[in-house]
Design a protein around this motif. Sequence first.
Motif, mmCIF file in Angstrom:
data_model
loop_
_atom_site.group_PDB
_atom_site.id
_atom_site.type_symbol
_atom_site.label_atom_id
_atom_site.label_comp_id
_atom_site.label_asym_id
_atom_site.label_seq_id
_atom_site.Cartn_x
_atom_site.Cartn_y
_atom_site.Cartn_z
ATOM 1 N N UNK A 169 0.736 -1.148 0.056
ATOM 2 C CA UNK A 169 0.122 -0.083 -0.022
ATOM 3 C C UNK A 169 0.740 1.179 0.021
ATOM 4 N N UNK A 170 1.833 1.217 0.863
ATOM 5 C CA UNK A 170 2.801 2.392 0.856
ATOM 6 C C UNK A 170 3.427 2.646 -0.581
ATOM 7 N N UNK A 171 3.759 1.541 -1.308
ATOM 8 C CA UNK A 171 4.491 1.684 -2.548
ATOM 9 C C UNK A 171 3.506 2.267 -3.493
ATOM 10 N N UNK A 172 2.295 1.705 -3.478
ATOM 11 C CA UNK A 172 1.177 2.330 -4.424
ATOM 12 C C UNK A 172 1.107 3.591 -4.199
ATOM 13 N N UNK A 173 0.825 3.969 -2.898
ATOM 14 C CA UNK A 173 0.552 5.410 -2.522
ATOM 15 C C UNK A 173 1.756 6.322 -3.147
ATOM 16 N N UNK A 174 3.027 5.898 -2.908
ATOM 17 C CA UNK A 174 3.928 6.711 -3.330
ATOM 18 C C UNK A 174 3.990 6.731 -4.642
ATOM 19 N N UNK A 175 3.627 5.638 -5.599
ATOM 20 C CA UNK A 175 3.767 5.766 -7.067
ATOM 21 C C UNK A 175 2.736 6.869 -7.513
ATOM 22 N N UNK A 176 1.629 6.761 -7.044
ATOM 23 C CA UNK A 176 0.784 7.658 -7.188
ATOM 24 C C UNK A 176 0.721 9.170 -6.951
ATOM 25 N N UNK A 177 1.480 9.310 -5.881
ATOM 26 C CA UNK A 177 1.988 10.596 -5.357
ATOM 27 C C UNK A 177 2.930 11.134 -6.387
ATOM 28 N N UNK A 178 3.965 10.309 -6.665
ATOM 29 C CA UNK A 178 5.105 10.931 -7.626
ATOM 30 C C UNK A 178 4.625 11.075 -8.913
ATOM 31 N N UNK A 179 3.465 10.184 -9.574
ATOM 32 C CA UNK A 179 3.199 10.500 -10.900
ATOM 33 C C UNK A 179 2.183 11.642 -10.825
ATOM 34 N N UNK A 180 1.453 12.161 -9.838
ATOM 35 C CA UNK A 180 0.706 13.319 -9.676
ATOM 36 C C UNK A 180 1.585 14.619 -9.321
ATOM 37 N N UNK A 181 2.658 14.349 -8.969
ATOM 38 C CA UNK A 181 3.748 15.385 -8.615
ATOM 39 C C UNK A 181 3.458 16.165 -7.423
ATOM 40 N N UNK A 182 3.174 15.225 -6.355
ATOM 41 C CA UNK A 182 2.672 15.826 -5.013
ATOM 42 C C UNK A 182 4.110 15.318 -4.297
ATOM 43 N N UNK A 183 4.810 16.424 -4.092
ATOM 44 C CA UNK A 183 6.000 16.395 -3.656
ATOM 45 C C UNK A 183 6.071 16.123 -2.047
ATOM 46 N N UNK A 184 4.935 16.923 -1.481
ATOM 47 C CA UNK A 184 4.903 16.957 -0.002
ATOM 48 C C UNK A 184 4.414 15.396 0.546
ATOM 49 N N UNK A 185 3.772 14.774 -0.367
ATOM 50 C CA UNK A 185 3.145 13.710 -0.145
ATOM 51 C C UNK A 185 4.295 12.498 -0.118
ATOM 52 N N UNK A 186 5.124 12.607 -1.157
ATOM 53 C CA UNK A 186 6.156 11.739 -1.489
ATOM 54 C C UNK A 186 7.024 11.841 -0.334
ATOM 55 N N UNK A 187 7.629 13.121 0.094
ATOM 56 C CA UNK A 187 8.483 13.398 0.904
ATOM 57 C C UNK A 187 8.065 12.627 2.364
ATOM 58 N N UNK A 188 6.677 12.885 2.842
ATOM 59 C CA UNK A 188 6.268 12.199 4.030
ATOM 60 C C UNK A 188 6.275 10.707 3.727
ATOM 61 N N UNK A 189 6.102 10.037 2.655
ATOM 62 C CA UNK A 189 6.182 8.617 2.505
ATOM 63 C C UNK A 189 7.531 8.320 2.582
#
Length: 54
Positions: A13-33
Amino acid sequence: MSDEAEDEFNVADILTEYRTAYEAGDKAKCQQLREQWKAWQGEDSIHEMAFGEP
């Protein structure tokens, strides 16, 4: 690491969430993960796990 500890972190789930955030350009979420991954794994290797080695 035990399966129980891995289940608590829920790697898939963490990896899926990271991929989604990365592809959306959500740098804050990527950093949190990345920080959560580093606390769990001991190193910041989530990107490599999510997308493979560069």
